[in-house]
Enzyme design. Sequence first.
Site, PDB file in Angstrom:
ATOM      1  N   ARG A   1       1.141  -1.470   0.169  1.00 56.17           N
ATOM      2  CA  ARG A   1       0.327   0.374  -0.058  1.00 56.17           C
ATOM      3  C   ARG A   1       0.820   1.070  -0.102  1.00 56.17           C
ATOM      4  O   ARG A   1       0.388   2.177  -0.165  1.00 56.17           O
ATOM      5  CB  ARG A   1      -0.644   0.137   1.562  1.00 56.17           C
ATOM      6  CG  ARG A   1      -1.977   1.756   1.461  1.00 56.17           C
ATOM      7  CD  ARG A   1      -3.307   0.776   2.149  1.00 56.17           C
ATOM      8  NE  ARG A   1      -3.254  -0.134   3.640  1.00 56.17           N
ATOM      9  CZ  ARG A   1      -2.045   0.616   4.364  1.00 56.17           C
ATOM     10  NH1 ARG A   1      -2.518   1.616   4.638  1.00 56.17           N
ATOM     11  NH2 ARG A   1      -2.211  -0.554   5.701  1.00 56.17           N
TER      12      ARG A   1
ATOM     13  N   TYR B   1     -14.041  19.020 -14.478  1.00 58.67           N
ATOM     14  CA  TYR B   1     -14.456  18.218 -14.212  1.00 58.67           C
ATOM     15  C   TYR B   1     -15.760  16.990 -13.676  1.00 58.67           C
ATOM     16  O   TYR B   1     -15.422  18.119 -12.313  1.00 58.67           O
ATOM     17  CB  TYR B   1     -12.881  16.996 -13.982  1.00 58.67           C
ATOM     18  CG  TYR B   1     -13.613  15.867 -14.028  1.00 58.67           C
ATOM     19  CD1 TYR B   1     -13.984  15.147 -15.850  1.00 58.67           C
ATOM     20  CD2 TYR B   1     -13.964  14.404 -12.912  1.00 58.67           C
ATOM     21  CE1 TYR B   1     -13.873  13.288 -15.390  1.00 58.67           C
ATOM     22  CE2 TYR B   1     -13.411  13.133 -13.159  1.00 58.67           C
ATOM     23  CZ  TYR B   1     -13.433  12.421 -14.679  1.00 58.67           C
ATOM     24  OH  TYR B   1     -13.725  11.650 -14.611  1.00 58.67           O
TER      25      TYR B   1
ATOM     26  N   ASP C   1      -5.127  21.262 -12.499  1.00 60.69           N
ATOM     27  CA  ASP C   1      -5.450  19.423 -13.077  1.00 60.69           C
ATOM     28  C   ASP C   1      -4.926  19.548 -14.285  1.00 60.69           C
ATOM     29  O   ASP C   1      -5.434  20.470 -15.056  1.00 60.69           O
ATOM     30  CB  ASP C   1      -7.260  19.371 -13.015  1.00 60.69           C
ATOM     31  CG  ASP C   1      -7.366  17.688 -13.348  1.00 60.69           C
ATOM     32  OD1 ASP C   1      -6.428  17.000 -14.205  1.00 60.69           O
ATOM     33  OD2 ASP C   1      -8.299  17.360 -13.042  1.00 60.69           O
TER      34      ASP C   1
ATOM     35  N   LYS D   1      -6.099   8.612 -18.556  1.00 61.66           N
ATOM     36  CA  LYS D   1      -5.942   9.704 -20.261  1.00 61.66           C
ATOM     37  C   LYS D   1      -5.067  10.053 -20.634  1.00 61.66           C
ATOM     38  O   LYS D   1      -4.433   8.402 -21.367  1.00 61.66           O
ATOM     39  CB  LYS D   1      -6.515  10.965 -20.240  1.00 61.66           C
ATOM     40  CG  LYS D   1      -7.885  11.140 -19.223  1.00 61.66           C
ATOM     41  CD  LYS D   1      -9.100  10.192 -19.169  1.00 61.66           C
ATOM     42  CE  LYS D   1      -9.797  10.424 -18.400  1.00 61.66           C
ATOM     43  NZ  LYS D   1     -10.653  11.522 -17.347  1.00 61.66           N
TER      44      LYS D   1
HETATM   45  C1  LIG Z   1     -11.239  11.980 -15.879  1.00 65.08           C
HETATM   46  C2  LIG Z   1     -10.734  13.204 -14.916  1.00 65.08           C
HETATM   47  C3  LIG Z   1     -10.419  12.926 -14.068  1.00 65.08           C
HETATM   48  C4  LIG Z   1     -11.077  11.747 -13.307  1.00 65.08           C
HETATM   49  O1  LIG Z   1      -9.596  10.654 -12.951  1.00 65.08           O
HETATM   50  P1  LIG Z   1      -9.824   9.135 -13.137  1.00 65.08           P
HETATM   51  O2  LIG Z   1      -9.194   8.553 -13.531  1.00 65.08           O
HETATM   52  O3  LIG Z   1     -11.570   8.869 -14.133  1.00 65.08           O
HETATM   53  O4  LIG Z   1     -10.303   8.919 -11.224  1.00 65.08           O
HETATM   54  C5  LIG Z   1     -10.686  14.561 -13.660  1.00 65.08           C
HETATM   55  N1  LIG Z   1      -9.919  15.281 -14.029  1.00 65.08           N
HETATM   56  C6  LIG Z   1     -10.258  15.939 -15.271  1.00 65.08           C
HETATM   57  C7  LIG Z   1      -9.877  16.494 -16.388  1.00 65.08           C
HETATM   58  C8  LIG Z   1     -10.561  14.011 -16.004  1.00 65.08           C
HETATM   59  O5  LIG Z   1     -10.656  14.463 -17.138  1.00 65.08           O
END
Ligand SMILES: *Cc1c(COP(=O)(O)O)cnc(C)c1O
Length: 406
Positions: free
Chosen positions: A59, A123, A197, A222
């Site tokens: 962990r 998001y 982000d 992504k």
């Molecule tokens: C997909 C996404 C998230 C969340 O990520 P997960 O891996 O789905 O938890 C946060 N911010 C943005 C801009 C995203 O595209």
Amino acid sequence: MVTDPKFGFDTVCVHGGHHEEGHRAHLTPVYASSTYTFDSAEQAAAIFRGEEKGYVYGRFGNPTINEAEEKIALLEAYGLADASGNPLQLKAILHASGMAAITTMLLSNLKAGDKLITHPSLYGGTQELLDKVLPALNIEAVIVDFHDKETVAKSILADTSIRLMYIETPANPTLRCIDMEALAALGKAHGLIVCADNTFATPFLQQPFRYDVDYVMHSTTKFLNGHGTAVGGVLIGRDLQKMNSTVTKTHRLLGANSNAFEAFLLTNGLRTFSLRMQQHCSNATMVAEYLVQHTAVAQVNYLGLNEHPDFDIAKRQMKHPGAMMSFELKGGYEAGVRFINKLKLCTHAVSLGTCDTLISHPASTTHAGVAREHRLLSGITDGLIRLSVGIENVSDILADLEQALA
Ligand SMILES: *Cc1c(COP(=O)(O)O)cnc(C)c1O
């Protein structure tokens, strides 16, 4: 280890974070082991005191996870210097998801009674976290238009419980951008913790640590993974002391950890990250140019187009307008559904940043449950199509769009 600044960004993508393997494996294997052994009681004690490096428990991390973390930290710090002019040192902590990374960041910096300041069109998951989870902990979000710096400054001055500034740029689905240089400076001038982000842009296009930002978060699901093989997230910070204490503690105690297999997939995806981004970006430019002149298309939201309201901000802080765009079909909701159903090559799916072109129609899917007037307020019109341009031959992407728009 390619920590030497003489190495190029592409080289860091391939080699960054790799450490010599005890058994001479070329690639770091998937460390499927929940616990790690000690040579002696003295060594165990030294590792627990933090005086000696060593893995303890799954962990807390393992060598497969560590490689992905170090690679991402090197990419976000690439070419940047700290206050004394030395190469910027960052620490990255891999998480089970982007949402987990955001949660660790928020909970290791905010306590009951604190507020954060942010902008609309975050998001969806982040917005829901602020709306549905944080209020029970007595942490509140103040939402203002970050294009209006005066109002942002006034809002911060008016409320001394605002402790953190949360930025997401570019944002979904209109690709609105936040001027990170101006906003981060404003946040720091008022003593706030500032975070960004960077999922949509990635360190290939922009590096928030160039500005006065304390933390960067990613959904590695992504573009960083790039192949759609694993959900993951990462939290990166510049205050190493805080990252190694409070933030590490919060990550461990929330059980927000990643795992060896998904970390392996992420590292593998990151090796071709730079190459993929180049093709994503050049394809996107051509797709946007094609859509703009199409008679069935009312509007294209792409940062490379002069008419985008944040064209200038993007030009200043991003190396290229990127691979994300959205466009508005003249025929509204029905046209959106018809277009999606006719696609043959492009993939109809939510998410973004995979090798294949992903297309979605928010009004009939992700936002079907949102009241129409709320949906319209955040720019999600009936005929809006979101596009994450892939790395296929652009001629094939264009041919598919052409037949689906006909
Ligand atoms: C997909 C996404 C998230 C969340 O990520 P997960 O891996 O789905 O938890 C946060 N911010 C943005 C801009 C995203 O595209």
